[in-house]
Design an enzyme around this catalytic site. Structure first.
Site, PDB file in Angstrom:
ATOM      1  N   SER A  55      10.038  21.243  -1.642  1.00 52.88           N
ATOM      2  CA  SER A  55      10.507  22.364  -0.842  1.00 52.88           C
ATOM      3  C   SER A  55      10.432  22.035   0.638  1.00 52.88           C
ATOM      4  CB  SER A  55       9.683  23.618  -1.111  1.00 52.88           C
ATOM      5  OG  SER A  55      10.149  24.674  -0.294  1.00 52.88           O
ATOM      6  N   LYS A  68       7.896  25.436  -8.531  1.00 50.64           N
ATOM      7  CA  LYS A  68       8.909  25.456  -7.475  1.00 50.64           C
ATOM      8  C   LYS A  68       9.844  26.653  -7.652  1.00 50.64           C
ATOM      9  CE  LYS A  68      11.650  23.983  -4.100  1.00 50.64           C
ATOM     10  NZ  LYS A  68      12.980  24.463  -4.358  1.00 50.64           N
ATOM     11  N   HIS A 111       8.023  29.686  -6.518  1.00 50.79           N
ATOM     12  CA  HIS A 111       8.016  29.621  -5.053  1.00 50.79           C
ATOM     13  C   HIS A 111       9.317  30.217  -4.499  1.00 50.79           C
ATOM     14  CE1 HIS A 111       9.560  27.689  -1.412  1.00 50.79           C
ATOM     15  NE2 HIS A 111       8.323  27.638  -0.974  1.00 50.79           N
ATOM     16  N   ASN A 112      10.431  29.808  -5.066  1.00 54.99           N
ATOM     17  CA  ASN A 112      11.714  30.320  -4.582  1.00 54.99           C
ATOM     18  C   ASN A 112      11.865  31.812  -4.864  1.00 54.99           C
ATOM     19  OD1 ASN A 112      12.098  27.580  -4.143  1.00 54.99           O
ATOM     20  ND2 ASN A 112      14.266  27.677  -4.629  1.00 54.99           N
ATOM     21  N   GLU A 162       9.974  33.556  -2.351  1.00 50.22           N
ATOM     22  CA  GLU A 162      10.756  33.454  -1.112  1.00 50.22           C
ATOM     23  C   GLU A 162      11.830  34.562  -1.056  1.00 50.22           C
ATOM     24  OE1 GLU A 162      12.288  29.432  -0.467  1.00 50.22           O
ATOM     25  OE2 GLU A 162      14.221  30.308   0.019  1.00 50.22           O
TER      26      GLU A 162
END
Ligand code: 2AM
Length: 477
Positions: free
Chosen positions: A128, A182, A185-186, A189
């Site tokens: 990232s 990941k 995480h997105n 976000e």
């Protein structure tokens, strides 16, 4: 064989990862389907370090020291499979194949199993931080075997972002764990961005403030608990003036948010695992609503609001209320995301250390923030913490802002400002802390129309009531 590591796929992400490795004194083998890209990388950035370019994949593999470590950085999906299929016959037992692209984690699970069966290590890793991060230090989330991390880990840690000297890279867990983390995480976000956008909208509509004035507020917030990359760039964007029109830049951007799909994957997985990630889901749907053009056209000017202009009595109190509501909603969104990681970890057998995930997100990535230290500390206090919100630090932090949060969500409802993420986060907070939920009624309804049974508060076992008969209760065996 001289190269420590190889990179195949030299579009901008692969190129920057290769340069980052070279700058950290690794000898980097280079390969790309179209050789011209390889040539231009060496021509333009040869002085970053030592590159070993190869036109043929065979030569690329031959240039690598054993165990060979190859990073694949091509488009997720069919291209990744194509490259793996070409590469695998050239490798030997113990070699390490790293997919640093944006693979969907079920694909990573599949590929890892297939390569493991052939004696190879397959590492799906989240990276990232975009182009800039790839070159100067991303947050890196590698999965796969722990054994592969012994070779690969130190190199990835070297090129990762550092916060207080600590690398933003650690072993995540087996199989698809890296790409899974990941993905979450997105998703987080998405939630974080939506919450910031709602805060902006509240300030705009509540105060009638200009974009630049709100930019000042965000810049101020960035000096406190909310300090983060996303708040920082928000202030920057809000201060930006469109050169063509002289208007605030944000006012000339079409208000239809797009997405590449990681938010959707996160929500789909949340549904699969039955984890209420309402913040991420609302954020994903808010983007979808913004892009629902025919529906918005049909509704605009047609659906009444029945609201008066928002009269904010005390500007400073209002700004502080929005700030606290934003912080509380953000804690909920992160709490939910970490629940999803815990659920997936249990479901897929990954044993993910959530505190370590917060630690490697402190730098390099889009959600990097001071706040993540608090999450790491919470999981250090209790590695098995069932609810991030229930950690004493977060309980207190949210409690401090609770009245503000309620005023803002109520005010938004009364004044017709859409705040799906703020509102649903508060609903989650009240739901998860409730002494009793109306789920009892849902269970009774289900038993009524479908004999789906229910459990009782006062005894164990499973029961059914004869709703269409004498309403006697039977205990199911
Ligand atoms: P190219 O330069 O030859 O197009 C991003 O698209 C990167 O992935 C590029 O380096 C591209 O190579 C590579 N790529 C895309 N599809 C590929 C495939 N099927 N096989 C090998 N490389 C591929």
């Amino acid at each position: 064989a001289v190269a420590d590591i190889g990179v195949t796929g030299l579009a901008v992400m692969g190129r920057n990862l290769a340069r980052n490795l070279a700058r950290h004194s690794y000898t980097v083998a280079l390969h790309n389907r179209t050789h011209a890209r390889t040539v231009s990388l060496v021509e333009e950035h040869g002085d970053d370090g030592t590159f070993v370019p190869s036109e043929r994949l065979e030569d690329f593999v031959a240039s690598l020291k054993r165990p060979r470590t190859v990073i694949i950085m091509v488009k997720a999906g069919a291209a990744t499979d194509a490259v793996i299929d070409e590469l695998v016959p050239l490798l030997e037992e113990g070699d390490i194949v790293v997919d640093a692209g944006n693979a969907h984690f079920p694909d990573t699970i599949r590929r890892e199993e297939a390569l493991r069966a052939q004696g190879l290590h397959f590492v799906g890793t989240g990276v990232s931080g975009g182009e800039e991060g790839a070159l100067n230090g991303p947050s890196i989330m590698p999965g796969g075997t722990r054994e592969s991390y012994a070779t690969l880990g130190p190199m990835l840690e070297d090129i990762s972002a550092k916060v207080d000297g600590v690398p933003c890279c650690t072993y995540v867990g087996p199989g698809g764990a890296g790409h899974f983390v990941k993905m979450v995480h997105n998703g987080i976000e998405y939630a974080d961005m939506q919450l910031i956008a709602e805060a902006y909208d509240l300030l705009r509509q509540g105060l009638g403030a200009s974009a630049a004035e709100i930019g000042d507020i965000f810049a101020e917030w960035n000096t406190g608990d909310l300090e983060s990359f996303l708040i920082e760039i928000t202030a920057d964007v809000l201060h930006h003036v469109d050169a063509a029109t002289g208007s605030a830049f944000v006012d000339v951007v079409l208000d239809q948010a797009e997405q590449k799909g990681t938010g959707r994957w996160t929500v789909q997985n949340g549904l699969d695992l039955g984890v209420p990630i309402t913040g991420i889901a609302e954020a994903t749907f808010a983007r979808a609503l913004s892009g629902s053009v025919p529906q918005r056209e049909a509704a605009r000017g047609t659906l009444p609001a029945h609201t008066a202009a928002w009269e904010v009595k005390d500007r400073d109190v209002f700004v502080e209320d929005v700030r606290r509501a934003l912080y509380a909603s953000k804690v909920v969104a992160y709490s939910q995301g970490f629940d999803q990681i815990a659920a997936a970890s249990a479901e897929y057998g990954w044993d993910i250390d959530r505190g370590a995930m917060a630690r490697i997100w402190r730098g390099g990535c889009i959600i990097r923030a001071r706040f993540l230290n608090r999450i790491t500390e919470a999981y250090e206090r209790d590695a098995g913490l069932p609810l991030l919100l229930a950690d004493p630090y977060f309980t207190d932090a949210v409690a401090d802002g609770l009245q503000s949060w309620r005023r803002i969500v109520a005010g938004a409802a009364q004044n017709g400002v859409p705040t799906p993420a703020f509102s649903s986060s508060l609903a989650y907070y009240d739901g998860v802390r409730a002494e009793r939920l109306p789920a009892a009624l849902i269970q009774a309804q289900r038993d009524f129309f479908g004999a789906h049974t229910y459990r009782r508060v006062d005894s164990g076992g499973v029961f059914h009531t004869e709703w269409s008969g004498d309403r006697s209760e039977t205990q199911e065996s």
